[in-house]
Design an enzyme around this catalytic site. Structure first.
Site, mmCIF file in Angstrom:
data_model
loop_
_atom_site.group_PDB
_atom_site.id
_atom_site.type_symbol
_atom_site.label_atom_id
_atom_site.label_comp_id
_atom_site.label_asym_id
_atom_site.label_seq_id
_atom_site.Cartn_x
_atom_site.Cartn_y
_atom_site.Cartn_z
ATOM 1 N N ASP A 110 0.796 -1.232 0.000
ATOM 2 C CA ASP A 110 0.000 0.000 0.000
ATOM 3 C C ASP A 110 0.827 1.279 0.000
ATOM 4 O O ASP A 110 0.301 2.348 -0.279
ATOM 5 C CB ASP A 110 -0.960 0.010 1.205
ATOM 6 C CG ASP A 110 -0.214 0.067 2.536
ATOM 7 O OD1 ASP A 110 1.004 -0.168 2.558
ATOM 8 O OD2 ASP A 110 -0.871 0.325 3.567
ATOM 9 N N ARG B 187 -5.069 4.722 5.986
ATOM 10 C CA ARG B 187 -5.306 4.439 4.578
ATOM 11 C C ARG B 187 -6.393 5.333 4.011
ATOM 12 O O ARG B 187 -7.001 6.136 4.714
ATOM 13 C CB ARG B 187 -5.723 2.964 4.436
ATOM 14 C CG ARG B 187 -4.656 1.945 4.804
ATOM 15 C CD ARG B 187 -3.715 1.717 3.644
ATOM 16 N NE ARG B 187 -4.460 1.301 2.461
ATOM 17 C CZ ARG B 187 -4.815 0.043 2.196
ATOM 18 N NH1 ARG B 187 -4.488 -0.921 3.022
ATOM 19 N NH2 ARG B 187 -5.484 -0.257 1.090
ATOM 20 N N TYR C 29 0.095 -3.178 11.374
ATOM 21 C CA TYR C 29 1.108 -4.228 11.396
ATOM 22 C C TYR C 29 1.326 -4.583 12.860
ATOM 23 O O TYR C 29 1.746 -3.727 13.655
ATOM 24 C CB TYR C 29 2.417 -3.742 10.776
ATOM 25 C CG TYR C 29 2.380 -3.594 9.276
ATOM 26 C CD1 TYR C 29 2.493 -4.713 8.454
ATOM 27 C CD2 TYR C 29 2.267 -2.349 8.675
ATOM 28 C CE1 TYR C 29 2.470 -4.591 7.075
ATOM 29 C CE2 TYR C 29 2.240 -2.215 7.295
ATOM 30 C CZ TYR C 29 2.345 -3.338 6.501
ATOM 31 O OH TYR C 29 2.323 -3.217 5.134
ATOM 32 N N PRO D 213 7.638 -5.913 5.231
ATOM 33 C CA PRO D 213 6.920 -4.861 4.500
ATOM 34 C C PRO D 213 6.761 -3.548 5.253
ATOM 35 O O PRO D 213 6.234 -2.597 4.689
ATOM 36 C CB PRO D 213 5.549 -5.497 4.259
ATOM 37 C CG PRO D 213 5.351 -6.390 5.440
ATOM 38 C CD PRO D 213 6.718 -6.913 5.815
#
Length: 681
Positions: A53, A281, A289, A365
């Site tokens: 993302d 987001r 996470y 990530p």
């Protein structure tokens, strides 16, 4: 069992395996450069939720050069600030610091987040537009075998790579979900918690049906098929590195919470329950996470993925974020992974088959690097393959892909190794706590990591495409091709060339400042003029064009440029326009209102076309605009405002060569080293 009989076969210049961000970036280059291409993916559909993302500054600059940064920029959530949360004296978490998410002044873009599916849609639309719909992702297609005819790899006209493909049914190409019947998608099938591969089973099923196979003969193959890459395994290459004991879960949710910084990027360390990163987001969603301290690897070193569910991940988050509360009603996607850092043993085979993205390096990530570095691998490689396949560039430049991107992959692994351990470690209780992580050290790593993660400090080592002296950090490059070997110049002479424009480090991307179009006074970020269409750029900093002596220097340079034997004229394929391969752009430093395009600049800098007249889009001035201030480009680039200099920008916007206006021979040698010059069919 049914057999295929004689399989249909075909030829293609470039075959791309895998239609994720790296594969689509590769296909995008082929579309922009007009290369016949096929791109296949074993999955039956594109990504609609989850996966990567983060979009870093450099990726957005690249999107702008391709023509769709505006779409990503408008839809994405912009990351402005990072909040650090750490345990206080009482053990409860509290906000301990705020820092800017993107270092101020690094780029005209800042880090942002938007889910991978939208990024893939932007690519697909762009590929359709520039290929005139001739390049389309072929889904449910799986490679079965790959062979390289080593007797033909040096033949520029040959198709030495043979790949057998299998066409799958809808059911075969649909990935299994971790929790059957769940309405929430998961990404476990892509996670590194999965070690087994399903290709052999899928090929066996496909073979049982007649007419499912075909053979493709390709000039080049690019494997962008993920961490468990079929292409890598077919070549016999491996990923080398290690996995850690740290297991992390990921949730994409619309949170119901009293945590005050839920719309900021946050790094949260709890006293005893692990760590958590908050990524706000688009569309009210937040990605979490979450360190899963209660999930540990077994004797084989792998965690039991069947024990990981969204409920377990949320429970871990609730413990870390306490005394604040967090819950959700809507979950868009979830996954889990085990932190590991690995780099491929090789990046290509015979400069005919290449690996890019997760196929050649893996890492955690949380730094927002996976999609970005994968796309940037393909951005480095794509134009080289495109120009080599068209006979415009020498095949030797393909060797620079491995040397340039291996260093980036290794730097990324080193950074991620340190960063992920600092993030996953328990905070130090005091200065005597040697096992705990110093929060000051974590903040320092975070700030330095943000600069690295931006993608703007990538600095490619010396080669035939980057003419500079080697630096200590470049000693690890596998290809020992330095600037002095290519040019015969000493390191001191090369350093003097760099001194002509110290603000444009050779090997780094061409930084951007505002300049004005000489003819209409419109301000542009100069980088906006460096479109990703496969062209090299010769950027002439013409200096003070109103000074008689400087005007003579510019005129002499232009005479050499316009000569029939110059690289500028001999690089173009027969029948093509003058600037098909190399475009000349000019930036001068005199006052715009005192200069005239047709009076003060030689014709080669603004060529005349009998159908469309003079070209008004190639000459620019470093001057103040009415509405957008003064970019002061000469000062920022460190170029002398009277004498100027000449700079070469590669098709991927990285600076390849710098010299004086008088050093036309050196400029000619640069292009002789990387392009096929002379008459072409």
């Amino acid at each position: 069992m049914a057999t295929d009989g004689t399989l249909p076969d075909s030829k293609v210049d470039v075959l791309i395996i895998g239609a994720g961000p790296a594969g689509l970036m590769s296909a995008c280059w082929m579309a922009h450069c007009g290369v016949t291409t096929r791109i296949v993916d074993k999955r039956n559909n594109k990504i609609y939720c989850g996966q990567a993302d983060g979009l870093q500054c450099r990726s957005l600059e690249i999107f702008d050069s391709l023509g769709f940064a505006d779409r990503a920029w408008k839809e994405a959530n912009h990351m402005i600030e990072i909040c650090m949360w750490n345990p206080g004296p009482d053990g409860a978490i509290r906000r301990s610091d705020r820092i800017p998410d993107t270092i101020v002044g690094l780029s005209r873009f800042q880090q942002s987040v938007i889910h991978q599916g939208r990024v893939e849609r932007f690519f697909l639309d762009n590929i359709k537009k520039y290929s005139k719909n001739t390049i389309q992702v072929e889904r449910g297609v799986l490679p079965e075998s790959l062979e390289i005819d080593e007797t033909k790899v040096e033949d520029d006209s040959a198709y030495p790579v043979t790949v057998k493909l299998r066409h799958l049914t809808e059911e075969e190409s649909t990935p299994e979900q971790q929790i059957n019947g769940s309405k929430v998608s998961d990404g476990i099938f892509r996670s590194n918690l999965i070690q087994e591969d399903d290709e052999d089973d899928l090929i066996r099923k496909s073979k049982s049906r007649a007419g499912t196979g075909e053979v493709v003969h390709a000039k080049y193959v690019i494997g962008c098929d993920g961490a468990r890459s079929w292409t890598r395994r077919a070549l016999g290459f491996e990923l080398q590195g290690e996995a850690t004991d740290f297991i992390w879960g990921v949730l994409d949710i619309i949170p119901i919470t009293d945590f005050p910084d839920i719309r900021m990027r946050c790094a949260i360390h709890s006293a005893e329950d692990g760590s958590l990163m908050v990524i706000p987001r688009e569309n009210k969603m937040v990605r979490l996470y979450i360190q899963l301290k209660e999930v540990t690897p077994d004797a084989s070193g792998r965690a039991d993925r069947s024990k990981i569910t969204p409920e377990i991940i949320l429970n871990a988050a609730q413990k870390i974020i306490s005394p604040y509360k967090i819950d959700y009603e809507y979950c868009d996607w979830w996954t889990a992974y085990q932190i590991g850092q690995r780099v491929g043993t090789d990046f290509d085979a015979h400069k005919r088959v290449f690996l890019a993205g997760d196929a050649v390096h893996t890492h955690s990530p949380k730094a927002g690097q996976g999609m970005n570095v994968s796309m940037q691998d393909a951005y480095n490689l794509g134009w080289k393959v495109a120009l080599a396949s068209k006979g415009i560039a020498k095949r030797s430049i393909l060797g620079t892909y491995g040397s340039e991107r291996r260093r980036i992959a290794q730097d990324l692994i080193d950074f991620d190794h340190r960063f992920s351990r600092l993030f996953s470690g328990r905070p130090a209780k005091d200065v005597m706590d040697e096992e705990g992580v110093s929060m000051e050290e974590f903040k320092d790593a975070f700030e330095k990591g943000n600069r690295f993660a931006s993608g703007l400090i990538v600095n490619y080592g010396p080669s035939e495409l980057v003419i500079k002296a080697p630096e200590p950090s470049e000693e690890g490059d596998q290809r020992k091709v330095d600037g002095s070997a290519v040019t015969g110049l000493s390191a001191d002479a090369l350093a003097k060339k760099q001194a002509l424009a110290p603000g444009l480090p050779i090997g780094m991307r061409f930084n951007s400042y505002k300049i004005l179009n000489q003819s209409d006074a419109r301000p542009w970020h100069f980088q906006e003029r460096l479109k990703s269409n496969g062209r090299f750029r010769v950027v002439l900093f013409a200096g003070n064009i109103l000074n008689l002596e400087q005007a003579k220097r510019v005129e002499k340079f232009c005479e050499a440029l316009d000569a029939p034997t110059s690289f500028y004229r001999t690089a173009n394929p027969a029948g093509s326009s003058l600037d098909t391969v190399i475009e000349v752009l000019t930036i001068h430093s005199a006052k715009r209102t005192e200069t005239e395009l047709l009076r003060d600049f030689p014709e080669v800098l603004h060529p005349f076309d009998p159908h469309t007249g003079w070209d008004y889009d190639k000459v620019f001035v470093d001057d103040e605009s009415y509405h957008e201030g003064f970019g002061d480009a000469y000062a920022n680039y460190g170029v002398d405002k009277e004498r100027g200099c000449v700079v070469v920008a590669r098709p991927d916007q990285h600076v390849g060569w710098i010299g004086e206006l008088e050093d036309f021979e050196g400029l000619q040698k640069y292009f002789e080293g990387c392009l096929v010059l002379g008459p072409k069919v």
